[in-house]
Design an enzyme around this catalytic site. Sequence first.
Site, short mmCIF file in Angstrom:
data_model
loop_
_atom_site.label_atom_id
_atom_site.label_comp_id
_atom_site.label_asym_id
_atom_site.label_seq_id
_atom_site.Cartn_x
_atom_site.Cartn_y
_atom_site.Cartn_z
N GLU A 25 0.84 -1.19 0.00
CA GLU A 25 0.00 0.00 0.00
C GLU A 25 0.88 1.25 0.00
OE1 GLU A 25 -3.81 1.85 2.50
OE2 GLU A 25 -2.82 0.03 3.19
N GLU A 173 -12.49 -2.31 2.42
CA GLU A 173 -13.01 -1.99 3.76
C GLU A 173 -14.12 -0.95 3.69
OE1 GLU A 173 -9.93 -1.16 6.62
OE2 GLU A 173 -9.06 -3.16 6.44
N GLU A 304 -5.88 -9.13 3.80
CA GLU A 304 -5.10 -8.40 4.80
C GLU A 304 -5.05 -9.25 6.06
OE1 GLU A 304 -5.85 -4.25 5.55
OE2 GLU A 304 -6.43 -3.86 3.45
N GLN A 353 2.28 -5.93 5.71
CA GLN A 353 2.47 -5.66 4.29
C GLN A 353 3.86 -6.10 3.87
OE1 GLN A 353 1.33 -1.67 3.10
NE2 GLN A 353 -0.58 -1.79 4.21
#
Length: 500
Positions: A25, A173, A304, A353
């Site tokens: 991200e 989300e 995630e 991540q």
Amino acid sequence: MANLYINENKKLGHINPELYGHFAEHLGRCIYGGIYVGENSSIPNTNGIRKDVVAALKGIKIPVLRWPGGCFADEYHWKDGIGAKESRKKMINTHWGGVVEDNSFGTHEFLELCEQLACKAYINGNMGSGTVSEMSEWVEYITFEGVSPMADLRKANGHEKPWKIDYFGVGNENWGCGGNMRPQYYADEYRRYQTYIRNYKSNEKISKICCGANADDYDWTEKVLKTTFDHAPANIHGFMDGLSLHYYTLPNNWENKGQATKFNKDVWYKTLHKALFMETLINRHSLVMDQYDPDKLIGMIVDEWGCWYDVEPGTNPGFLYQQNTMRDALVAGLTLNIFNKHCDRVKMANIAQMINVLQAVILTEGEKMILTPTYHVFDLYQCHQNAELVDSYIDATFIGMDNENQVPNLQESVSMNKDGSINITINNLSADEAYEVQTIFTQKQIKSATAWILTNEMTAHNTFQNTEKVHIEKFDEIETNGKELKFKILPCSVMKIMII
């Protein structure tokens, strides 16, 4: 003596390589400084992308990469990240640190990265603040080969041939940072947006990912599926190919997450106990999905997952930079084993991540780079990619510092390769006790067994001063005898055994 029983004749499902996927991200130093340094950097790079990072990621056969978010995705307008870099719009990254995003890493750079890694591309589209036409034009820009405004724009920006999008997420989300939507509203919007994600090539299908639940919000899963399936096309496969799930392991809570490298045995077991909750989530969301999709055509996409701690002292709180210890290695090992064992429903997972953020596999500091304990787990576990899950069971006992946070002392998964060789990955969740293990096969005669182990004390981690404190070592203390295998697994360890 713990017995590990393996029925190598009973295959339970195919382990998609995508279970070992990653997530990058525009957050902190994940993209800038982690992946991308620019073409003029003194750090060795290919078209601005760090050579050392690409080599390391290729070493663990990263199968798929999700980008550009995360929360960032629903404020990202893709046209700001194409064309001459000096003319690209600058924006404020309102979610992550309030820093300026100069958009020098955009669509072309991401797909260049995927080509260098030889991995699949998973793009997350902007539903929260974007439009249907914006999302549709992005797909056209990337994948259409003929004459059209977006294809012509791509060509004008220097890329004649189209790329391929393997997966496209419709929002992220959306129950929270992606718009604070109700499930019924999101589901109706999903139906509309996904309609315009076109497959411009009949032989290159884009798999569409619907926004699923935050952890144990089973009501979201139920209402999204109910609304999406209402008056849906007869062939739902292609209308929705995956439903996401997000779950982070926090030792304490969102207000006080706990430190990454300073913790005691009580927190060790508490963290592992919370990580094991992933299996409950998969089981319960699967029960809801089974009502609408009994044939399991829609994959559960855990895009995630990972550990989330307080940031390292002295770093930007919005950058989510944290260290990575053997505790993270055990969380990764047990989570990947869970994904393997649920490969009939879980079709992709993306650790959060990839670099310099949360449970990263790589940390960088200027020109320096280190591989974390989590990286080494992905290295050990790459053997499962594209293998067949086989039936296994270990008679574990429960351990821990209190009754509330008990965990099994041992946990495993087993797979078989096309050549008949067998992969065992096994974790010892005890912080300080080794265990004797005997592996028993149904029929297989063992010709040879080779093993590797990742082990150290529970807070051990690699630093830029000591990059090899935690690393994989060959494990030779293993005995074979016909259908049986014996070894002692060290405390706080992740182990791989390959059997021929």
